[in-house]
Each structure stands twice: as C-alpha cells, then as structure tokens.
Design a protein around this motif. Sequence first.
Motif, short mmCIF file in Angstrom:
data_model
loop_
_atom_site.label_atom_id
_atom_site.label_comp_id
_atom_site.label_asym_id
_atom_site.label_seq_id
_atom_site.Cartn_x
_atom_site.Cartn_y
_atom_site.Cartn_z
N HIS A 1 -27.49 10.76 19.11
CA HIS A 1 -28.56 12.08 19.19
C HIS A 1 -30.23 11.37 19.13
CE1 HIS A 1 -29.11 11.03 15.12
NE2 HIS A 1 -27.81 10.36 14.32
N GLY A 2 -29.86 10.19 19.48
CA GLY A 2 -31.82 9.04 19.14
C GLY A 2 -32.69 9.67 17.73
N ARG A 3 -32.35 10.28 17.31
CA ARG A 3 -32.92 10.52 16.01
C ARG A 3 -32.90 9.64 14.81
NH1 ARG A 3 -30.20 15.37 16.34
NH2 ARG A 3 -29.01 14.84 14.90
N GLY A 4 -34.24 9.38 14.47
CA GLY A 4 -34.41 8.05 13.45
C GLY A 4 -34.16 6.87 13.93
N MET A 5 -33.64 6.17 13.22
CA MET A 5 -33.53 4.29 13.77
C MET A 5 -32.55 4.24 14.85
SD MET A 5 -32.83 0.88 10.91
CE MET A 5 -30.64 1.85 11.37
N SER A 6 -33.29 3.41 15.82
CA SER A 6 -31.82 2.85 16.95
C SER A 6 -31.19 1.53 16.61
CB SER A 6 -32.40 2.85 18.43
OG SER A 6 -31.98 1.87 18.71
N GLN A 7 -30.06 1.60 16.66
CA GLN A 7 -29.17 1.07 15.54
C GLN A 7 -29.93 -0.59 16.70
OE1 GLN A 7 -25.18 2.54 15.24
NE2 GLN A 7 -25.75 2.42 12.98
N TYR A 8 -29.31 0.16 18.07
CA TYR A 8 -29.90 -1.71 19.44
C TYR A 8 -30.69 -1.73 19.16
CZ TYR A 8 -30.84 -3.09 23.63
OH TYR A 8 -31.14 -3.54 25.08
N GLY A 9 -32.14 -0.44 19.07
CA GLY A 9 -33.34 -1.50 18.65
C GLY A 9 -34.21 -2.41 16.88
N PHE B 1 -33.76 11.83 5.03
CA PHE B 1 -33.26 12.35 5.15
C PHE B 1 -32.65 11.17 6.42
CE2 PHE B 1 -30.65 15.63 9.51
CZ PHE B 1 -29.42 14.52 8.94
N ALA B 2 -32.67 9.97 6.38
CA ALA B 2 -32.47 9.32 7.50
C ALA B 2 -31.60 8.75 8.36
CB ALA B 2 -32.39 7.48 6.47
N GLU B 3 -31.66 9.48 9.80
CA GLU B 3 -30.65 9.93 10.36
C GLU B 3 -31.07 8.47 11.46
OE1 GLU B 3 -29.15 14.05 12.25
OE2 GLU B 3 -32.13 13.98 12.17
N PHE B 4 -29.81 7.88 12.04
CA PHE B 4 -29.46 6.98 13.17
C PHE B 4 -29.00 6.82 14.11
CE2 PHE B 4 -27.25 6.18 9.27
CZ PHE B 4 -26.44 5.37 9.18
N SER B 5 -29.07 6.12 15.11
CA SER B 5 -27.78 6.37 15.81
C SER B 5 -28.32 4.90 16.41
CB SER B 5 -28.52 7.86 16.72
OG SER B 5 -29.16 7.00 17.98
N ALA B 6 -26.75 4.29 17.65
CA ALA B 6 -27.12 4.09 19.27
C ALA B 6 -28.11 3.39 19.08
CB ALA B 6 -25.03 3.64 19.07
N ALA B 7 -28.51 4.65 20.22
CA ALA B 7 -29.71 3.63 20.82
C ALA B 7 -30.11 4.73 21.99
CB ALA B 7 -28.84 2.79 21.80
N ASP B 8 -31.42 5.08 20.70
CA ASP B 8 -32.20 5.95 21.93
C ASP B 8 -32.92 6.15 23.57
OD1 ASP B 8 -34.72 4.51 22.25
OD2 ASP B 8 -35.49 5.31 19.84
N GLY B 9 -32.13 5.36 23.75
CA GLY B 9 -32.68 5.10 25.57
C GLY B 9 -34.19 4.99 25.65
N TRP C 1 -36.82 6.36 23.83
CA TRP C 1 -37.62 6.92 23.27
C TRP C 1 -37.04 7.66 22.08
CZ3 TRP C 1 -42.54 7.88 25.70
CH2 TRP C 1 -43.71 8.84 24.84
N THR C 2 -37.53 7.98 20.55
CA THR C 2 -36.81 8.87 19.92
C THR C 2 -36.83 10.08 19.78
OG1 THR C 2 -38.49 8.70 18.24
CG2 THR C 2 -37.08 6.95 17.82
N VAL C 3 -36.35 10.95 19.06
CA VAL C 3 -35.75 12.57 19.74
C VAL C 3 -36.38 12.68 18.58
CG1 VAL C 3 -34.39 14.18 19.31
CG2 VAL C 3 -34.05 11.94 20.71
N ASP C 4 -37.37 14.14 18.39
CA ASP C 4 -37.77 15.13 16.92
C ASP C 4 -36.87 15.40 16.62
OD1 ASP C 4 -39.33 16.55 15.51
OD2 ASP C 4 -40.13 17.82 16.86
N GLY C 5 -37.05 14.97 14.91
CA GLY C 5 -35.72 15.12 13.67
C GLY C 5 -36.34 16.56 13.12
N GLY C 6 -37.26 17.42 13.43
CA GLY C 6 -38.14 18.83 12.77
C GLY C 6 -38.59 17.89 11.35
N LYS C 7 -38.42 16.23 11.22
CA LYS C 7 -39.16 16.51 9.44
C LYS C 7 -40.63 14.84 9.88
CE LYS C 7 -34.54 16.63 7.15
NZ LYS C 7 -35.44 18.19 6.56
N PRO C 8 -41.34 15.19 9.26
CA PRO C 8 -42.95 14.48 9.42
C PRO C 8 -42.36 12.43 10.06
CG PRO C 8 -43.18 15.77 7.27
CD PRO C 8 -41.93 16.01 7.93
N TYR C 9 -40.69 12.32 9.22
CA TYR C 9 -40.57 10.56 9.47
C TYR C 9 -40.07 10.68 10.27
CZ TYR C 9 -37.30 13.02 6.03
OH TYR C 9 -36.33 13.40 5.51
#
Length: 392
Positions: free
Chosen positions: A47-55, A283-291, A293-301
């Motif tokens: 989904h690209g929100r939060g931390m990229s594990q690849y990053g 709400f520390a979302e993360f995904s494999a790779a964001d390509g 640019w991260t995606v807006d998760g609707g929270k300030p962080y």
Amino acid sequence: MSRGMKLTALTAALTIALPMAPAAADDPYQDFPQDAVVTIVGDGSGHGRGMSQYGAYSAARDGVAHRAILKTYYPKTRWTHLGGSIEVLVSNDDDRDLVVQDVAGLKVRKVGSRRTWRADAGRAKRWRIKPGSGATNVVSYYAGRWRTWKKVRGDLEFTAGSRSLRLSTPDGAVSYRSALRSSRDDHGDRVTVNVLPLEQYVRGVVPSEMQAGWPQQALRAQAVASRSYAAWRRIHALDVAYDICDTALCQVYGGASAETAATNKAVKGTAKQVLTHRRKPIFAEFSAADGGWTVDGGKPYLPAQADPYEGTSSDYYGWKVEVPVSDMLEEYDYDELQLIGIEERDGNGRRGGRVEQVRVTAGSGFTDTITGDAFRVDWGLPSTLFTITKVD
C-alpha cells in the motif's frame, strides 16, 4: 504488511517534497480485439503507507541508524517505552479444539481467575481444550485415545512457565511462548489466542516481516515499527477475544518458531521502544516498497512524501503483469471491452503517481470506473503505481 524479498539497493539523496495535484488521465486503449492481452507495468509493492521495508534495508546498508530511518518515515513522532502483554489471534488453528503437546510444567488456567491445575496424567502425549455444552470447556489428554480429564465452566488456557507450547494446527505444529487460550470471538466461534508479553510477540513478528539476514539497523527499525503498531492495535482491539491478528491483514506473526538470533538481537536492542504522536502509540503502517513516494495515510505522521532511501531494485521496480481481456470480461461481467485507460492518478512520484481510477467502456457504450485499489486486488498487482503499456 508483507515479507521483504532479496534486494539490491541504490540510495538516493534526501528530498522531502509536498504532494502534487492529481495527474491527468493517461491516453486510453480502444478498438482492440477481444482476445487481446492487457500489459501492466509498475513499481513498488504494497500500500505504500509509512515505512518502506526495502527503503529501510537500503538506508541501513548505507549506514543510517534505525532512529533516523524511522524519523524519516514517521515524522512528527516521539519516542517512549511501553511494556505489557498482547492477545494475538492464531488464525490457522481454525478447528473446534486447542491441542498442545505435553511438556514439563504444563498447566491449565481458568481465564479471569486464579484457578490453575497442573496437567499431570502419566502417559499423556497431548492435551486438548474443547467446547462442551453451554459455557463449559472440556480438558482431555491423549494416551492411546482421548480421555476426559476435567470440565470447567469458562474460558481456559494452557501455560508452561518459561517453556514454549507446541500447538497442533490443521497446517502443522507451531511453537508459541507464554499462554495459549481457547476463547470465543464476537461471532461466538471458538478461536485460539496467544497471550504473551509484547516483547515476546515482537520477536515472532520481525523475522516474519523482514529477512533475518538484512542489516541490523533495518531489523531494529522493523522492531520499533511492529511494536508501535501492536501497541496501537492493543488500544483499538479487533475483537472481544483478541487485540490483533497474525496475518498480513495486521502484521505477520510466526510465534516462537519464527525467531532467529539476528532478529531477537534487534528486538532486545530496541526493548520497549515505541513511537507516539500526542502521547499515544502510532498506527505504524509499513509495506514492502513504496516505489519512491509514500502514500498519505490520513495521519500527521503518515504523509505523502518522496522516499530518500528507495533505489531501483528489479524486485520492486519494473514488474509486469499480463491480463487477458477475456478474464476482464468474466470478472466484470461485460459482453465486450471497447476501451480501457487510467482515468486519474494522485500525482505523486513516478509514472505520474498512483492510480486512483481506471475507466473502462463495455458494450453498448456502458462506462465503468474502477478504483486503483480494487483494480490492483482484482488482477494481483503488487501496487497501484502502474501503467497500462499496451493492449494487443
């Protein structure tokens, strides 16, 4: 949340930028044969929100410490320390009983009370908790055949002190720390729940979400992110019987069986560290790779921002998926497909940004709009950062 893959990385310079306006539509494809194939090419995974594990992997290889990695992916956060326990759904134990192998020190405990019984039955090989009539649970042991040992009103759990419990599931045996509870969920169905200290839980998450051979600082970033996510979920529990699930719908948890020396070191090195916003776990979302640019998760962080760490690994960049038009006709119940094209993107990063809407025109001029997320799920695309490159 998804497990990382074998990677090579190229670290980019740090650039944090504001999101751009939604991008215009791509040129659509039309007047193609109905036996054509739609070719889709894209970048990123998840989904690209939060931390990229690849990053995080790429940054750690370049010498960036875990705190700096997390500060980049979760801005406007603070650090604190949290302990306590967590209740985890064991989703693959989906039959009507909870069965563990006999182990020294095994006990049966009634949930919500101090009543505990030592599980001692001579030649017992396995022990079982199974729902009986009403609110009664039946405890049995196996010694050539199942024999009833005790009937107790209320939920029960197995514990064995510092020893792990070997749980028998329809998919095989898995070891878990602390306690295994047989309970009923919001729907009244019997479920198995692993109740254990938060630190022990994170030890089973990190190697399930990130490769144990990755740099230690990446593993530490994963440990803090996973602990923070779990602490948030503990406040926003999924069910009356448990706080969090053990699959990618939450974050993957493999119990004690998943633990490795390297990932345990990362958990110990970040013991009880949690990220907070306004004094609450994030709400520390993360995904494999964001390509990129991260995606807006609707929270300030969880802002949409350029990723300074992602590179161009072929594992995540330039993936290709081919979908026959005939499959689309069947999936969407169209008589024919006259046009397909990307209608709208979010304007952030590569390829003009992530796809927000795909437009198709079916028979008799009927026009349908499919969200980027739905289109991704329908055709098994790694992410919504994609381009339709040809239809022929």
